[in-house]
Design a protein around this motif. Sequence first.
Motif, PDB file in Angstrom:
ATOM      1  N   THR A  14     -11.598  -2.198   4.953  1.00 19.79           N
ATOM      2  CA  THR A  14     -11.252  -1.326   3.830  1.00 19.79           C
ATOM      3  C   THR A  14      -9.995  -1.814   3.114  1.00 19.79           C
ATOM      4  N   ALA A  15      -8.976  -2.159   3.889  1.00 16.94           N
ATOM      5  CA  ALA A  15      -7.732  -2.646   3.290  1.00 16.94           C
ATOM      6  C   ALA A  15      -7.951  -3.971   2.561  1.00 16.94           C
ATOM      7  N   SER A  16      -8.758  -4.844   3.149  1.00 18.84           N
ATOM      8  CA  SER A  16      -9.025  -6.146   2.534  1.00 18.84           C
ATOM      9  C   SER A  16      -9.793  -5.979   1.231  1.00 18.84           C
ATOM     10  N   HIS A  17     -10.824  -5.127   1.249  1.00 17.62           N
ATOM     11  CA  HIS A  17     -11.605  -4.910   0.029  1.00 17.62           C
ATOM     12  C   HIS A  17     -10.742  -4.311  -1.074  1.00 17.62           C
ATOM     13  N   SER A  18      -9.852  -3.412  -0.715  1.00 17.40           N
ATOM     14  CA  SER A  18      -8.960  -2.816  -1.708  1.00 17.40           C
ATOM     15  C   SER A  18      -8.046  -3.860  -2.333  1.00 17.40           C
ATOM     16  N   ALA A  23      -6.741  -7.630  -6.947  1.00 20.97           N
ATOM     17  CA  ALA A  23      -6.488  -8.993  -7.429  1.00 20.97           C
ATOM     18  C   ALA A  23      -7.585  -9.481  -8.366  1.00 20.97           C
ATOM     19  N   ALA A  24      -8.786  -8.919  -8.251  1.00 25.28           N
ATOM     20  CA  ALA A  24      -9.903  -9.387  -9.079  1.00 25.28           C
ATOM     21  C   ALA A  24      -9.708  -9.022 -10.543  1.00 25.28           C
ATOM     22  N   ALA A  25      -9.091  -7.868 -10.820  1.00 26.17           N
ATOM     23  CA  ALA A  25      -8.922  -7.427 -12.212  1.00 26.17           C
ATOM     24  C   ALA A  25      -8.091  -8.420 -13.032  1.00 26.17           C
ATOM     25  N   PRO A  26      -6.881  -8.804 -12.592  1.00 28.95           N
ATOM     26  CA  PRO A  26      -6.139  -9.804 -13.381  1.00 28.95           C
ATOM     27  C   PRO A  26      -6.811 -11.167 -13.392  1.00 28.95           C
ATOM     28  N   THR A  27      -7.572 -11.481 -12.348  1.00 28.31           N
ATOM     29  CA  THR A  27      -8.299 -12.757 -12.338  1.00 28.31           C
ATOM     30  C   THR A  27      -9.351 -12.775 -13.438  1.00 28.31           C
ATOM     31  N   ARG A  28     -10.141 -11.694 -13.523  1.00 33.68           N
ATOM     32  CA  ARG A  28     -11.147 -11.610 -14.585  1.00 33.68           C
ATOM     33  C   ARG A  28     -10.490 -11.655 -15.966  1.00 33.68           C
ATOM     34  N   THR A 165      -0.140 -11.685   0.156  1.00 39.61           N
ATOM     35  CA  THR A 165       0.035 -10.241   0.319  1.00 39.61           C
ATOM     36  C   THR A 165      -0.836  -9.617   1.404  1.00 39.61           C
ATOM     37  N   MET A 166      -1.799 -10.350   1.953  1.00 37.51           N
ATOM     38  CA  MET A 166      -2.729  -9.755   2.913  1.00 37.51           C
ATOM     39  C   MET A 166      -2.015  -9.226   4.148  1.00 37.51           C
ATOM     40  N   GLN A 167      -1.111 -10.007   4.717  1.00 37.88           N
ATOM     41  CA  GLN A 167      -0.441  -9.578   5.949  1.00 37.88           C
ATOM     42  C   GLN A 167       0.382  -8.315   5.725  1.00 37.88           C
ATOM     43  N   SER A 168       1.170  -8.298   4.667  1.00 37.83           N
ATOM     44  CA  SER A 168       1.993  -7.114   4.412  1.00 37.83           C
ATOM     45  C   SER A 168       1.133  -5.904   4.094  1.00 37.83           C
ATOM     46  N   GLU A 169       0.010  -6.111   3.430  1.00 35.79           N
ATOM     47  CA  GLU A 169      -0.889  -4.995   3.114  1.00 35.79           C
ATOM     48  C   GLU A 169      -1.491  -4.408   4.379  1.00 35.79           C
ATOM     49  N   LEU A 170      -1.918  -5.275   5.302  1.00 39.27           N
ATOM     50  CA  LEU A 170      -2.509  -4.793   6.550  1.00 39.27           C
ATOM     51  C   LEU A 170      -1.474  -4.086   7.417  1.00 39.27           C
ATOM     52  N   VAL A 171      -0.260  -4.631   7.478  1.00 38.00           N
ATOM     53  CA  VAL A 171       0.790  -3.984   8.266  1.00 38.00           C
ATOM     54  C   VAL A 171       1.100  -2.599   7.704  1.00 38.00           C
TER      55      VAL A 171
END
Length: 203
Positions: A14-18, A23-28, A165-171
């Motif tokens: 769930t956290a990863s998908h969020s 990140a997908a919005a600014p990429t698009r 940002t993945m590690q800090s988001e998961l923590v």
Amino acid sequence: TLSRFPELAARVRTASHSLVARAAAPTRHMVTKLIDIELAFLNTSHEDFIGGSGAVEAAVHRLQQRPKEQKSAMRMATTAAKQASSSISDLFFGGSVRSSSAGDPRLSRMPETLALPEEPSDRELQELEIIRVLVESYMAIVRKNVQDSVPKAVMSFLVDELINTMQSELVASLYRDELLDSLLGENTQTSRQRGDMERMVRI
């Protein structure tokens, strides 16, 4: 592995998908801007663009290589396409393709209104072929630019962002005292196997 802890695995997903969604919005947006940049300006001075004289030579060579049957079929197929030749030639060269050799065919400025014959003449077929060569040449440049810039944009705006940002988001989302017991709860199969092993050891 995470399969031992179903609640933890679900929370990580769930956290990863969020994070990916954010990140997908600014990429698009960036990829869309790259396409808009290509549409905003036609750089006919690009070193890879074939140019007027090169397009004339390539068009003449193509027409010479075609058999008579194919040329006849092309006459029928390109009658309607002549309507667009004026706007495309204006797009690249302000309505004309010039050549330094006096004997070379030229694209003159098209009139405002056209009275088209039933079939295009040899000259018109040649002019249409020149337009086709110019478009193909420039589209090859655009394709090369997009193939180079889009993966870079995806890496910078999506992949690198996830790495950073993945590690800090998961923590932030998982490291909570009130969640530890539920997150580290093993699945039923693992618990049953552990109980079976404990009973075997006691015997």
